[in-house]
Design a protein around this motif. Structure first.
Motif, PDB file in Angstrom:
ATOM      1  N   ILE A  58       0.844  -1.213   0.000  1.00  0.00           N
ATOM      2  CA  ILE A  58       0.000   0.000   0.000  1.00  0.00           C
ATOM      3  C   ILE A  58       0.870   1.251   0.000  1.00  0.00           C
ATOM      4  N   GLU A  59       1.916   1.258   0.827  1.00  0.00           N
ATOM      5  CA  GLU A  59       2.834   2.401   0.863  1.00  0.00           C
ATOM      6  C   GLU A  59       3.506   2.598  -0.493  1.00  0.00           C
ATOM      7  N   ALA A  60       3.911   1.492  -1.123  1.00  0.00           N
ATOM      8  CA  ALA A  60       4.544   1.568  -2.445  1.00  0.00           C
ATOM      9  C   ALA A  60       3.593   2.184  -3.466  1.00  0.00           C
ATOM     10  N   LEU A  61       2.340   1.778  -3.426  1.00  0.00           N
ATOM     11  CA  LEU A  61       1.342   2.355  -4.341  1.00  0.00           C
ATOM     12  C   LEU A  61       1.119   3.837  -4.066  1.00  0.00           C
ATOM     13  N   GLN A  62       1.154   4.230  -2.803  1.00  0.00           N
ATOM     14  CA  GLN A  62       0.959   5.633  -2.459  1.00  0.00           C
ATOM     15  C   GLN A  62       2.130   6.494  -2.920  1.00  0.00           C
ATOM     16  N   ILE A  63       3.327   5.943  -2.921  1.00  0.00           N
ATOM     17  CA  ILE A  63       4.502   6.714  -3.321  1.00  0.00           C
ATOM     18  C   ILE A  63       4.506   6.950  -4.826  1.00  0.00           C
ATOM     19  N   ASN A  64       4.339   5.894  -5.612  1.00  0.00           N
ATOM     20  CA  ASN A  64       4.316   6.024  -7.076  1.00  0.00           C
ATOM     21  C   ASN A  64       3.552   4.851  -7.669  1.00  0.00           C
ATOM     22  N   PRO A  65       2.255   5.025  -7.907  1.00  0.00           N
ATOM     23  CA  PRO A  65       1.422   3.908  -8.370  1.00  0.00           C
ATOM     24  C   PRO A  65       1.836   3.338  -9.727  1.00  0.00           C
ATOM     25  N   LEU A  66       2.260   4.188 -10.648  1.00  0.00           N
ATOM     26  CA  LEU A  66       2.578   3.707 -11.987  1.00  0.00           C
ATOM     27  C   LEU A  66       3.801   2.801 -11.989  1.00  0.00           C
ATOM     28  N   VAL A  67       4.807   3.154 -11.231  1.00  0.00           N
ATOM     29  CA  VAL A  67       6.021   2.334 -11.181  1.00  0.00           C
ATOM     30  C   VAL A  67       5.691   0.948 -10.639  1.00  0.00           C
ATOM     31  N   ILE A  68       4.896   0.876  -9.589  1.00  0.00           N
ATOM     32  CA  ILE A  68       4.534  -0.418  -9.000  1.00  0.00           C
ATOM     33  C   ILE A  68       3.687  -1.223  -9.976  1.00  0.00           C
ATOM     34  N   LEU A  69       2.766  -0.569 -10.662  1.00  0.00           N
ATOM     35  CA  LEU A  69       1.949  -1.259 -11.662  1.00  0.00           C
ATOM     36  C   LEU A  69       2.823  -1.837 -12.773  1.00  0.00           C
ATOM     37  N   ILE A  70       3.771  -1.056 -13.237  1.00  0.00           N
ATOM     38  CA  ILE A  70       4.666  -1.529 -14.295  1.00  0.00           C
ATOM     39  C   ILE A  70       5.499  -2.705 -13.805  1.00  0.00           C
ATOM     40  N   ILE A  71       6.012  -2.623 -12.585  1.00  0.00           N
ATOM     41  CA  ILE A  71       6.819  -3.718 -12.037  1.00  0.00           C
ATOM     42  C   ILE A  71       5.990  -5.000 -11.934  1.00  0.00           C
ATOM     43  N   CYS A  72       4.726  -4.865 -11.582  1.00  0.00           N
ATOM     44  CA  CYS A  72       3.870  -6.043 -11.434  1.00  0.00           C
ATOM     45  C   CYS A  72       3.419  -6.613 -12.783  1.00  0.00           C
ATOM     46  N   VAL A  73       3.225  -5.772 -13.771  1.00  0.00           N
ATOM     47  CA  VAL A  73       2.681  -6.205 -15.062  1.00  0.00           C
ATOM     48  C   VAL A  73       3.760  -6.544 -16.086  1.00  0.00           C
ATOM     49  N   LEU A  74       4.895  -5.867 -16.026  1.00  0.00           N
ATOM     50  CA  LEU A  74       5.936  -6.038 -17.038  1.00  0.00           C
ATOM     51  C   LEU A  74       6.421  -7.474 -17.217  1.00  0.00           C
ATOM     52  N   PRO A  75       6.665  -8.229 -16.154  1.00  0.00           N
ATOM     53  CA  PRO A  75       7.111  -9.613 -16.376  1.00  0.00           C
ATOM     54  C   PRO A  75       6.124 -10.442 -17.203  1.00  0.00           C
ATOM     55  N   ALA A  76       4.838 -10.265 -16.952  1.00  0.00           N
ATOM     56  CA  ALA A  76       3.836 -11.005 -17.735  1.00  0.00           C
ATOM     57  C   ALA A  76       3.857 -10.564 -19.188  1.00  0.00           C
ATOM     58  N   LEU A  77       3.988  -9.266 -19.408  1.00  0.00           N
ATOM     59  CA  LEU A  77       4.038  -8.770 -20.785  1.00  0.00           C
ATOM     60  C   LEU A  77       5.258  -9.315 -21.527  1.00  0.00           C
ATOM     61  N   LEU A  78       6.395  -9.339 -20.868  1.00  0.00           N
ATOM     62  CA  LEU A  78       7.603  -9.870 -21.493  1.00  0.00           C
ATOM     63  C   LEU A  78       7.507 -11.372 -21.712  1.00  0.00           C
ATOM     64  N   TRP A  79       6.900 -12.084 -20.766  1.00  0.00           N
ATOM     65  CA  TRP A  79       6.770 -13.531 -20.877  1.00  0.00           C
ATOM     66  C   TRP A  79       5.951 -13.919 -22.107  1.00  0.00           C
ATOM     67  N   PHE A  80       4.896 -13.151 -22.361  1.00  0.00           N
ATOM     68  CA  PHE A  80       4.017 -13.461 -23.490  1.00  0.00           C
ATOM     69  C   PHE A  80       4.382 -12.692 -24.754  1.00  0.00           C
ATOM     70  N   HIS A  81       5.550 -12.060 -24.764  1.00  0.00           N
ATOM     71  CA  HIS A  81       6.028 -11.305 -25.931  1.00  0.00           C
ATOM     72  C   HIS A  81       4.969 -10.321 -26.420  1.00  0.00           C
ATOM     73  N   PHE A  82       4.447  -9.581 -25.468  1.00  0.00           N
ATOM     74  CA  PHE A  82       3.345  -8.658 -25.737  1.00  0.00           C
ATOM     75  C   PHE A  82       3.855  -7.418 -26.458  1.00  0.00           C
ATOM     76  N   ARG A  83       3.122  -6.988 -27.449  1.00  0.00           N
ATOM     77  CA  ARG A  83       3.453  -5.757 -28.173  1.00  0.00           C
ATOM     78  C   ARG A  83       2.323  -4.755 -27.988  1.00  0.00           C
ATOM     79  N   LEU A  84       2.703  -3.508 -27.769  1.00  0.00           N
ATOM     80  CA  LEU A  84       1.702  -2.462 -27.576  1.00  0.00           C
ATOM     81  C   LEU A  84       1.145  -2.015 -28.923  1.00  0.00           C
TER      82      LEU A  84
END
Length: 108
Positions: A58-84
């Motif tokens: 919760i503290e991490a999300l309060q400090i910078n929500p986007l960075v934490i979201l990227i850290i949580c989502v990026l491995p899945a995106l890379l694993w599935f070779h996701f393209r934007l």
């Protein structure tokens, strides 16, 4: 381990060490904040990651929500070779803009 990977891992470890030492010493790392006093969209990322590593999600999300979201989502995106696709770039730009406003008004 391949030689290029060893160099990359050592470089990341070295830079991480420098960042943590600077953080512990209270040195402002962000060039934008240092020059203008205005935090950049990723200001607080180091503190957010440290809070996340220590289990304070919760503290991490309060400090910078986007960075934490990227850290949580990026491995899945890379694993599935996701393209934007085009609309996802727009969503990302809007998310960065809102995160930047949040960071500025929060006073990171």
């Amino acid at each position: 381990m391949h030689k290029s990977y060893v160099g990359a891992v050592l470089s990341v470890a070295f830079m991480t060490g420098l960042i943590l030492v600077a953080y512990a010493a209270g040195i402002v790392l962000c060039p934008l904040k240092r020059l203008t006093g205005i935090p950049c969209p990723t200001c607080g990322a180091t503190r957010a990651v440290l809070a996340l590593v220590h289990g304070r999600f919760i503290e991490a999300l309060q400090i910078n929500p986007l960075v934490i979201l990227i850290i949580c989502v990026l491995p899945a995106l890379l694993w599935f070779h996701f393209r934007l696709c085009k609309w996802m770039w727009v969503v990302l730009a809007v998310a960065v803009t809102y995160n930047w406003a949040y960071v500025i008004f929060r006073g990171n």
